[in-house]
Scaffold this motif. Structure first.
Motif, PDB file in Angstrom:
ATOM      1  N   LYS A  57       0.839  -1.214   0.000  1.00  0.00           N
ATOM      2  CA  LYS A  57       0.000   0.000   0.000  1.00  0.00           C
ATOM      3  C   LYS A  57       0.865   1.252   0.000  1.00  0.00           C
ATOM      4  N   ALA A  58       2.027   1.171   0.646  1.00  0.00           N
ATOM      5  CA  ALA A  58       2.917   2.332   0.725  1.00  0.00           C
ATOM      6  C   ALA A  58       3.656   2.560  -0.586  1.00  0.00           C
ATOM      7  N   ILE A  59       4.018   1.487  -1.277  1.00  0.00           N
ATOM      8  CA  ILE A  59       4.879   1.602  -2.456  1.00  0.00           C
ATOM      9  C   ILE A  59       4.100   1.809  -3.756  1.00  0.00           C
ATOM     10  N   ILE A  60       2.998   1.095  -3.957  1.00  0.00           N
ATOM     11  CA  ILE A  60       2.313   1.091  -5.254  1.00  0.00           C
ATOM     12  C   ILE A  60       1.845   2.485  -5.696  1.00  0.00           C
ATOM     13  N   PRO A  61       1.221   3.309  -4.836  1.00  0.00           N
ATOM     14  CA  PRO A  61       0.790   4.631  -5.320  1.00  0.00           C
ATOM     15  C   PRO A  61       1.942   5.475  -5.873  1.00  0.00           C
ATOM     16  N   GLY A  62       3.110   5.405  -5.242  1.00  0.00           N
ATOM     17  CA  GLY A  62       4.263   6.161  -5.731  1.00  0.00           C
ATOM     18  C   GLY A  62       4.726   5.648  -7.092  1.00  0.00           C
ATOM     19  N   LEU A  63       4.703   4.324  -7.260  1.00  0.00           N
ATOM     20  CA  LEU A  63       5.095   3.749  -8.552  1.00  0.00           C
ATOM     21  C   LEU A  63       4.107   4.165  -9.643  1.00  0.00           C
ATOM     22  N   LEU A  64       2.817   4.190  -9.310  1.00  0.00           N
ATOM     23  CA  LEU A  64       1.809   4.606 -10.288  1.00  0.00           C
ATOM     24  C   LEU A  64       2.025   6.058 -10.706  1.00  0.00           C
ATOM     25  N   ARG A  65       2.342   6.928  -9.712  1.00  0.00           N
ATOM     26  CA  ARG A  65       2.594   8.342 -10.049  1.00  0.00           C
ATOM     27  C   ARG A  65       3.786   8.451 -10.997  1.00  0.00           C
ATOM     28  N   LYS A  66       4.857   7.677 -10.712  1.00  0.00           N
ATOM     29  CA  LYS A  66       6.037   7.725 -11.581  1.00  0.00           C
ATOM     30  C   LYS A  66       5.700   7.257 -12.990  1.00  0.00           C
ATOM     31  N   ILE A  67       4.916   6.163 -13.104  1.00  0.00           N
ATOM     32  CA  ILE A  67       4.536   5.649 -14.424  1.00  0.00           C
ATOM     33  C   ILE A  67       3.738   6.700 -15.185  1.00  0.00           C
ATOM     34  N   ASN A  68       2.753   7.316 -14.520  1.00  0.00           N
ATOM     35  CA  ASN A  68       1.932   8.335 -15.184  1.00  0.00           C
ATOM     36  C   ASN A  68       2.781   9.510 -15.655  1.00  0.00           C
ATOM     37  N   LYS A  69       3.733   9.938 -14.811  1.00  0.00           N
ATOM     38  CA  LYS A  69       4.615  11.048 -15.168  1.00  0.00           C
ATOM     39  C   LYS A  69       5.463  10.675 -16.388  1.00  0.00           C
ATOM     40  N   LEU A  70       6.048   9.465 -16.371  1.00  0.00           N
ATOM     41  CA  LEU A  70       6.884   9.034 -17.487  1.00  0.00           C
ATOM     42  C   LEU A  70       6.070   8.881 -18.774  1.00  0.00           C
TER      43      LEU A  70
END
Ligand SMILES: [Zn+2]
Length: 93
Positions: A57-70
């Motif tokens: 729960k802590a890691i996935i939202p940050g990874l999603l934000r990075k993917i969307n930004k990229l």
């Protein structure tokens, strides 16, 4: 991701579908619900996946934000490449 049909009938008598939720509490967790879930469907709801661990729960939202930004940056660069290719083709005799 599009919903997939499950071998489970909902209270409307229709085939239930498996969907993935991307909420902060359950990012990427799958659940089974009515085909019309959230749009006046019946009350069928059951989790397909087990509860998520705190770390996920802590890691996935940050990874999603990075993917969307990229993905956004990739689209901008693709647009720039297209503009430059158009300019090059205009310069060629
Ligand atoms: Zn239903």
């Amino acid at each position: 991701m599009s919903p997939t049909t499950r071998n489970l009938d909902c209270f409307c008598g229709k085939r239930a579908v498996t969907r993935t939720t991307w909420t902060k509490e359950n990012p990427g967790r799958r659940f089974n619900a009515c085909l019309h879930f959230g749009r006046g469907g019946c009350r069928l709801f059951e989790w397909e996946d087990p509860p998520m661990c705190h770390r996920a729960k802590a890691i996935i939202p940050g990874l999603l934000r990075k993917i969307n930004k990229l993905e956004g940056e990739t689209k901008k660069l693709e647009s720039e490449v297209q503009k430059l290719e158009d300019k090059v083709s205009q310069l060629q005799p």
